[in-house]
Design a protein around this motif. Structure first.
Motif, PDB file in Angstrom:
ATOM      1  N   UNK A  23       0.988  -1.223   0.154  1.00  0.00           N
ATOM      2  CA  UNK A  23      -0.149  -0.131  -0.020  1.00  0.00           C
ATOM      3  C   UNK A  23       0.988   1.243  -0.037  1.00  0.00           C
ATOM      4  N   UNK A  24       0.428   2.170  -0.913  1.00  0.00           N
ATOM      5  CA  UNK A  24       1.202   3.481  -0.947  1.00  0.00           C
ATOM      6  C   UNK A  24       0.773   4.356   0.214  1.00  0.00           C
ATOM      7  N   UNK A  25       1.697   4.704   1.167  1.00  0.00           N
ATOM      8  CA  UNK A  25       1.227   5.508   2.412  1.00  0.00           C
ATOM      9  C   UNK A  25       1.647   6.953   2.373  1.00  0.00           C
ATOM     10  N   UNK A  26       2.734   7.224   1.437  1.00  0.00           N
ATOM     11  CA  UNK A  26       3.350   8.522   1.392  1.00  0.00           C
ATOM     12  C   UNK A  26       3.797   8.848  -0.099  1.00  0.00           C
ATOM     13  N   UNK A  27       3.568  10.109  -0.722  1.00  0.00           N
ATOM     14  CA  UNK A  27       4.069  10.523  -1.900  1.00  0.00           C
ATOM     15  C   UNK A  27       4.872  11.825  -1.600  1.00  0.00           C
ATOM     16  N   UNK A  37       8.010   7.220  -3.112  1.00  0.00           N
ATOM     17  CA  UNK A  37       6.961   6.440  -2.534  1.00  0.00           C
ATOM     18  C   UNK A  37       7.232   5.852  -1.490  1.00  0.00           C
ATOM     19  N   UNK A  38       6.512   6.021  -0.282  1.00  0.00           N
ATOM     20  CA  UNK A  38       6.611   5.095   0.874  1.00  0.00           C
ATOM     21  C   UNK A  38       5.680   3.829   0.777  1.00  0.00           C
ATOM     22  N   UNK A  39       6.061   2.558   0.589  1.00  0.00           N
ATOM     23  CA  UNK A  39       5.116   1.442   0.402  1.00  0.00           C
ATOM     24  C   UNK A  39       5.362   0.707   1.329  1.00  0.00           C
ATOM     25  N   UNK A  45       7.904  -0.723   6.048  1.00  0.00           N
ATOM     26  CA  UNK A  45       8.127   0.398   4.865  1.00  0.00           C
ATOM     27  C   UNK A  45       9.285   0.579   4.291  1.00  0.00           C
ATOM     28  N   UNK A  46       8.900   0.579   2.880  1.00  0.00           N
ATOM     29  CA  UNK A  46       9.817   0.626   1.872  1.00  0.00           C
ATOM     30  C   UNK A  46       9.714   2.072   1.274  1.00  0.00           C
ATOM     31  N   UNK A  47      10.865   2.478   0.853  1.00  0.00           N
ATOM     32  CA  UNK A  47      11.213   3.893  -0.063  1.00  0.00           C
ATOM     33  C   UNK A  47      11.614   3.594  -1.135  1.00  0.00           C
ATOM     34  N   UNK A  48      10.567   3.745  -2.388  1.00  0.00           N
ATOM     35  CA  UNK A  48      11.013   3.696  -3.607  1.00  0.00           C
ATOM     36  C   UNK A  48      11.462   5.041  -4.244  1.00  0.00           C
ATOM     37  N   UNK A  49      12.748   5.244  -4.667  1.00  0.00           N
ATOM     38  CA  UNK A  49      13.091   6.201  -5.362  1.00  0.00           C
ATOM     39  C   UNK A  49      12.814   6.350  -6.853  1.00  0.00           C
ATOM     40  N   UNK A  60      14.783   2.714  -7.865  1.00  0.00           N
ATOM     41  CA  UNK A  60      15.336   1.564  -6.840  1.00  0.00           C
ATOM     42  C   UNK A  60      14.866   2.030  -5.471  1.00  0.00           C
ATOM     43  N   UNK A  61      14.890   1.022  -4.772  1.00  0.00           N
ATOM     44  CA  UNK A  61      14.706   1.208  -3.219  1.00  0.00           C
ATOM     45  C   UNK A  61      15.767   1.950  -2.429  1.00  0.00           C
ATOM     46  N   UNK A  62      15.517   2.550  -1.791  1.00  0.00           N
ATOM     47  CA  UNK A  62      16.574   3.416  -0.810  1.00  0.00           C
ATOM     48  C   UNK A  62      16.472   3.514   0.551  1.00  0.00           C
ATOM     49  N   UNK A  63      17.487   3.599   1.150  1.00  0.00           N
ATOM     50  CA  UNK A  63      17.479   3.666   2.729  1.00  0.00           C
ATOM     51  C   UNK A  63      18.005   5.124   3.068  1.00  0.00           C
ATOM     52  N   UNK A  64      18.081   6.025   2.012  1.00  0.00           N
ATOM     53  CA  UNK A  64      18.576   7.373   2.230  1.00  0.00           C
ATOM     54  C   UNK A  64      17.273   8.185   2.689  1.00  0.00           C
ATOM     55  N   UNK A  65      17.551   9.188   3.292  1.00  0.00           N
ATOM     56  CA  UNK A  65      16.521  10.248   3.664  1.00  0.00           C
ATOM     57  C   UNK A  65      16.570  11.379   3.001  1.00  0.00           C
TER      58      UNK A  65
END
Length: 577
Positions: A23-27, A37-39, A45-49, A60-65
């Motif tokens: 589920x997309x929780x943050x854009x 996109x936070x999914x 919670x995964x962050x898609x850049x 790609x998925x990222x761990x950066x903020x």
């Protein structure tokens, strides 16, 4: 670098395995060229850049903020309207091209199910992100708009039909047979690696070079077999993400680059590899964009100061030479009886010299003997005053040049957030005009220091600009803390937040000080350390400038891998707590 069709294929597979169904929780849109996109999938919670940066376009998925703007851009608002709370059904790749489609299951304004597509075209300066309604094949919005006057083949504007990029008429390397490859390759038509790039989609020069390297010199059949072996690995989703270096340049790929000596993968997933490869580079690019005007201003001011110092030193030399005027004035006074008005010169004994030679002194024939002597005394007084003034100016200008040099070094190591503080400092110091008249300021928040953790769990703090340095050294530090700074080299203030610590912690803190300094690329960098109570700021000094004593010196060599480990220690501590 090579974000080619094979890397895109690996990313699509990883996203389908990791976040499909989530589920997309943050854009969010941290910059003009980047979306996140936070999914939430699998209770994580995964962050898609999604980036369309002209140099670093990628997905790609990222761990950066990422720092978020105060007000989201219009494209971000449009995505939020259609994607917030929706589900990512799957990720599709267009053949082996650098194009991905996020298939989204959402709802329309009436609450009825409505599918949306997010097309990501990873094509260098032509990269784009488009939100499309597939039921009408209509563009809802795009991060980059292209009117007909710019692109006659495809118009990218809200309301226009979605047309994909022009087809390249290449073969899909995952579906070809050996005979198809042999028909496309000709040993008499030049380099085989270029023929592979020209005839098969998704094959970059980097991968083509790897195929010909593995095949070796010989028959075309061997190249075709090597090609098929690699494509079978890709079809089976057997990837070996790696980063290789050659001639000072870094390259990454989803396959092993044996031609550059790689024999093992560098990351467990393609996203981790891309995060590792792009993270610092993309941030430096964002900093460069934000700080370009500041860097140009500081360099111009520094060069202007260097020219000023040169002129002042020339003036000082001239003043030094004019000091002879005092002696001439006194000699004329002593030999006044030899001088008559109308003379152009007079020969007198120089009793200041041990050998008492006779010297000639030029005279102004329009002046009396007394006026000629007084003229030389006036020249001496003027030269003496000029020498004192130029000495003060040289000292002040050198201090300003050192200040500008510190700022340039800080810009070189700054994060996007640090640039804003440096810009604010330059406004306060009068180097940059304030864009708008500021209202009465609210109480300013304390600067956020860069935090690290030593191997033994002791907190280490770094000030990456003058505001942070001043806050760290003059307000945040405790009297028992230890302070570090590179010796006679512009750099950051570093703090060991403990009274007792090991030699290893001291070494790690010194590496931080050396890394965040002008000597980042040097070895055996001298770093001074002392207790914070021996650090003082002179009255009227520029922001971030301090003096210190009772110091000792340690020599270290900066290491980016060690810096990352110290940062990772902090992340682990946060996750544990």
């Amino acid at each position: 670098m090579a974000f080619d069709g094979i890397v895109t294929h690996a990313v699509a597979h990883e996203l389908n395995e990791t976040i499909a169904g989530g589920r997309i929780t943050k854009v969010r849109q941290p910059t003009k060229q980047d979306m996140t996109l936070t999914i939430r999938a699998g209770r994580v919670n995964h962050t898609l850049l999604l980036s369309v940066n002209s140099q670093f376009a990628r997905v790609h998925l990222t761990e950066d903020s990422y720092e978020q703007p105060a007000e989201p851009p219009m494209f971000c608002m449009m995505l939020r309207k259609h994607l917030d709370g929706a589900f990512l059904r799957r990720v599709e790749q267009a053949g082996m091209e650098r194009m991905l489609t996020l298939v989204i299951d959402g709802r329309n304004d009436l609450g009825d199910p409505a599918e949306k597509h997010v097309h990501i075209e990873i094509m260098g300066k032509h990269a784009n992100i488009l939100l499309v309604d597939p039921s009408e094949n209509r563009i809802l919005d795009a991060i980059k708009h292209l009117p007909p006057s710019v692109n006659s083949f495809r118009t990218i504007l809200p309301g226009q039909p979605y047309i994909g990029p022009p087809a390249q008429d290449k073969l899909n390397p995952l579906t070809v047979a050996k005979d198809d490859i042999l028909r496309k390759l000709d040993a008499n038509q030049g380099r085989i690696d270029r023929q592979l790039v020209h005839n098969f989609s998704g094959i970059s020069p980097l991968v083509a070079g790897e195929i010909t390297h593995r095949a070796g010199l010989g028959r075309i059949e061997r190249t075709a077999e090597t090609f098929l072996d690699m494509m079978q690995e890709i079809q089976a989703h057997t990837y070996n993400p790696c980063i290789a270096e050659n001639d000072g340049k870094e390259y990454f790929s989803a396959v092993l680059l044996t031609r550059y000596g790689k024999d093992a993968a560098d990351a467990e997933s393609i996203s981790r590899l891309l995060d590792k490869f792009y993270s610092g580079k993309a941030e430096r690019d964002r900093v460069k964009q934000r700080a370009h005007d500041l860097e140009r201003l500081l360099k111009n001011e520094w060069e202007k100061n260097e020219r000023k110092i040169t002129k002042l030193e020339e003036t000082q030399k001239q003043a030094e030479a004019t000091k002879e005027a005092q002696k001439y004035g006194e000699l004329l006074t002593a030999h006044m009886h030899l001088i008559q008005q109308g003379m152009t010169e007079v020969e007198v004994m120089d009793y200041y010299d041990e050998e008492s030679p006779y010297i000639k002194i030029a005279l102004d024939e329009a002046k009396t003997p007394s006026e000629n002597a007084q003229s030389y005394f006036s020249k001496y007084t003027k030269a003496k005053n000029s020498e004192r003034y130029t000495a003060e100016q040289i000292e002040a200008t050198k201090a300003e040049s050192a200040y500008l040099e510190r700022l340039l070094q800080q810009l070189d190591a700054a994060s996007p957030e640090d640039v804003a503080e440096i810009r604010e400092e330059l406004e306060e110091e009068g180097y940059v005009k304030q864009k708008t008249a500021k209202k009465k300021r609210k109480k300013q928040k304390a600067p956020v220091l860069d935090a690290y953790e030593s191997s033994e769990g002791i907190q280490l703090f770094v000030g990456k600009n003058n505001k942070q340095n001043e806050y760290l050294s003059m307000r945040y530090a405790r009297q028992s803390d230890t302070w570090l700074h590179t010796k006679d080299i512009p750099g950051s203030h570093v703090l060991i937040r403990a009274e007792d610590f090991s030699e290893e912690t001291l070494q790690e803190a010194a590496v931080l000080a050396a890394y965040f300094s002008k000597a980042r690329e040097s070895s055996s960098v001298p770093v001074d350390y002392t207790l914070i109570r021996h650090v003082r700021k002179p009255k009227g000094a520029k922001p971030g400038f301090v003096t210190y004593d009772n110091q000792k010196t340690i020599f270290v060599t900066p290491d980016s891998a060690e810096i990352q480990q110290l940062k990772n220690n902090t992340k682990k501590e946060n996750e544990t707590s």
